[in-house]
Structure formats: structure tokens, C-alpha cells
Design an enzyme around this catalytic site. Structure first.
Site, PDB file in Angstrom:
ATOM      1  N   SER A 164       0.799  -1.047   0.017  1.00 17.57           N
ATOM      2  CA  SER A 164      -0.237  -0.003   0.105  1.00 17.57           C
ATOM      3  C   SER A 164       0.994   1.419   0.121  1.00 17.57           C
ATOM      4  O   SER A 164       1.780   1.440  -0.953  1.00 17.57           O
ATOM      5  CB  SER A 164      -0.892  -0.121   1.157  1.00 17.57           C
ATOM      6  OG  SER A 164      -1.872   1.183   1.189  1.00 17.57           O
ATOM      7  N   ASP A 266      -9.915  -4.443  -4.504  1.00 22.36           N
ATOM      8  CA  ASP A 266      -9.143  -3.794  -4.092  1.00 22.36           C
ATOM      9  C   ASP A 266      -9.317  -2.201  -4.972  1.00 22.36           C
ATOM     10  O   ASP A 266      -9.004  -2.522  -6.199  1.00 22.36           O
ATOM     11  CB  ASP A 266      -7.569  -3.687  -4.168  1.00 22.36           C
ATOM     12  CG  ASP A 266      -6.947  -2.505  -3.319  1.00 22.36           C
ATOM     13  OD1 ASP A 266      -7.469  -1.610  -3.097  1.00 22.36           O
ATOM     14  OD2 ASP A 266      -5.584  -2.584  -3.480  1.00 22.36           O
TER      15      ASP A 266
END
Length: 322
Positions: A164, A266
Site C-alpha cells: 500500500s 481493491d
């Protein structure tokens, strides 16, 4: 007491609140856990904490897998944790557990960097800390201060990686390494970017998926505004949106191979795929691979380490580092 002292001045719902009195409430963080100088009973991995810099304050947690011999040399992984630049820690339960599992399988010496968090330290502080930490690791003279790194690290096999926001940081330091070079002439062998946090004002695949409603009010946009409110170009700043005219060329990435991992559910996955495509088109001379996990969301493998898809992804990352 000022009745407005606890007035919320900025927040990302469910993640973080910033109050008028300057205090910060982090709503989504796993607890601190101490290192384990003695081998972890489940993975055999040992860990300890070190200081990289006093000013600015940069520290790290080192991980060492079970060794076959006292003189065994292993690849070195410089890792940048997830947490939207404002949450989590190299010393948190989720990332300690995750690094134990990855180090055990990959057989690497890992340095998990504790960079400064926003909003106490707005970006680009985390970028500066990440670059400084990598330069510290590759400086052989400095690394002599730590016997794990000096005795067991193979400086011809340096990897960087992150998840991330940490994947975003890994991209940044790879670009820096390509343009500025690393101390002692060290080269980065590979980089993995897992669920990378890239974003922009336009959805990259709007022709294939419905456009994002209220894009400027999306969670990734709100986070960026909180962690870097003065960013030139806002959500299209090159640090968060490295694609397009006027941005540093992706051909300058200073590593030999890259693994990009995305998760089907995602919301950041389209930008991860775009990153893969743009690096391929850039003229970069290395090898890049895209690995997609079906049916999973953002950071599933860190939050739920025991599920089957998490094991599959960690096995793929370990294979890349081997």
C-alpha cells in the site's frame, strides 16, 4: 477549557481524526509488540530494534531467519510498512507477524523501516526517511554497527518492497536510486509493490469499469489531502500519481526486476495494473511481472495472514526474493 478544543478539523472516516487542539486519534491501528531476540516459536525468526537516525527520528525492526550456518549470507530486504502514511508501524502486531512469515519463507534479512507518520509529520517526510534508511542500509561502513546485517546480509542481493503506502515508498526510492545512485555503488536487485497506493483525478480504466463517483471524496483522495495538504498538483502530484506528461520517467527505476501484486476487489487495483503497463511501455530495461489475487480486497494478506490466499501471496513474494 476551550469548548472547541476537541473539534474535529480533518478526518478520514473510520481511519483517523485530527482535532483542533492538534491531537490525533488513530482509529485503525494494531497494537505495539516488542521484538523477539529469541527465535519466534512458530517461524524461527528473531527480531530486534535499531536506530538509523536521531534527527530526524528514523528507526527500524530487523528480522533474521533461522540460519543453517553461522556464516550464511542472505538477501537483504528493506521493507516499508502499509498504513496510508498516517497509520500502523514497523513495531505493530500486524506488520511484525507479517514480516515474521515472509522472512521465514524467503530466508532474507529484513529491515522494516519506522518512518515518520502524518499528520504530525506531513509528507514528504516519509519519503525522505525511506530514502535515508535505504542509504544507511547500503552503506557498508555504517552497517558494521549491526552484526546481523553485516555478518549475514549479502549486499549484492538488495531488495526493497512494501504494501500500500509502503509500496508507493518503494517505488519512490527505486526512482531515487536510478537517478541519484546508492552509496558504495550498491545496486537494487528487485522491488515488490503489493497493493500499491497510487491514485489520480481520473480512473485509469473507466472504459472497463464504472467511473468512481465523487472521486475527490474517495478514501484515497481524503487520505492524500490529510497526509500532504500542500502537495503541488493535489491528487495528481507525481508522488501519488506517477503517470503522464511532466512526471519523472519510469524508465529511470533503479532496480533489475519488479513484482506488482494487486487484489481483484481493491479499489486501488486499477492503478496498480496501470503502473505495470506504464513501466513496460516506458523503456525500462528490467523485468516486471503482475500477480493478481482473485476475490480479495486491500491488504487482505496482512489483516488475515492465515487464509489460503494470504499464504499463496506470501509464497509468491518469497519466491521473488529468493
Amino acid at each position: 477549557m476551550d469548548p472547541t478544543a476537541k473539534e474535529v478539523v480533518k478526518e478520514v472516516p473510520g481511519l483517523i481524526k485530527v482535532y483542533k487542539d492538534g491531537s490525533v486519534e488513530r482509529l485503525l491501528c494494531s497494537p505495539y509488540v516488542p521484538p523477539s531476540p529469541e527465535p519466534d516459536p512458530e517461524t524461527g525468526v528473531s527480531s530486534k530494534d535499531i536506530t538509523i537516525s536521531e534527527n530526524p527520528s528514523i528507526s527500524a525492526r530487523l528480522f533474521l531467519p533461522k540460519l543453517i550456518t553461522d556464516h550464511q549470507k542472505l538477501p537483504i530486504l528493506v521493507y516499508f510498512h502499509a498504513g496510508a502514511f498516517c497509520l500502523e508501524s514497523a513495531f505493530s502486531f500486524l506488520h511484525h507477524r507479517y514480516l515474521n512469515a515472509l522472512v521465514s519463507q524467503a530466508k532474507v534479512v529484513a529491515i522494516s523501516v519506522e518512518y515518520r507518520l502524518a499528520p504530525e509529520h506531513f509528507l514528504p517526510a516519509a519519503y525522505q526517511d525511506s530514502w535515508a534508511a535505504l542509504q544507511w542500509v547500503v552503506d557498508v561502513e555504517l552497517s558494521k554497527k549491526d552484526p546481523w546485517l553485516f555478518n549475514h546480509g549479502d549486499f549484492d542481493r538488495i531488495f526493497i518492497g512494501g504494501d500500500s503506502a509502503g509500496a508507493n515508498l518503494a517505488h519512490y526510492v527505486a526512482l531515487q536510486a536510478g537517478t541519484q545512485g546508492l552509496k558504495c555503488g550498491v545496486k537494487i536487485l528487485g522491488a515488490f509493490l503489493s497493493n500499491p497506493y497510487f491514485w489520480g483525478s481520473k480512473s485509469p480504466r473507466s472504459d472497463q469499469r464504472p467511473p468512481i463517483d465523487h472521486h475527490d471524496k474517495s478514501v484515497p483522495s481524503l487520505i492524500w489531502d490529510l497526509v500532504y495538504p500542500s502537495a503541488p498538483g493535489g491528487i495528481d502530484n507525481p508522488l501519488i500519481n506517477p503517470f503522464g506528461a511532466g512526471k519523472p520517467s519510469l524508465a529511470g527505476l533503479g532496480c533489475s526486476k519488479i513484482l506488482v501484486c494487486v487484489s481483484e476487489k481493491d479499489e486501488l487495483s486499477d492503478f496498480g495494473v496501470l503502473y505495470f503497463d506504464e513501466v513496460k511501455k516506458s523503456g525500462w530495461k528490467g523485468e516486471i511481472e503482475l500477480f493478481e489475487v482473485k476475490g480479495e480486497g486491500h491488504l487482505f494478506h496482512i489483516v488475515d495472514l492465515g487464509k489460503e490466499n494470504s499464504k499463496i501471496l506470501i509464497k509468491r513474494l518469497a519466491s521473488f526474493l529468493a
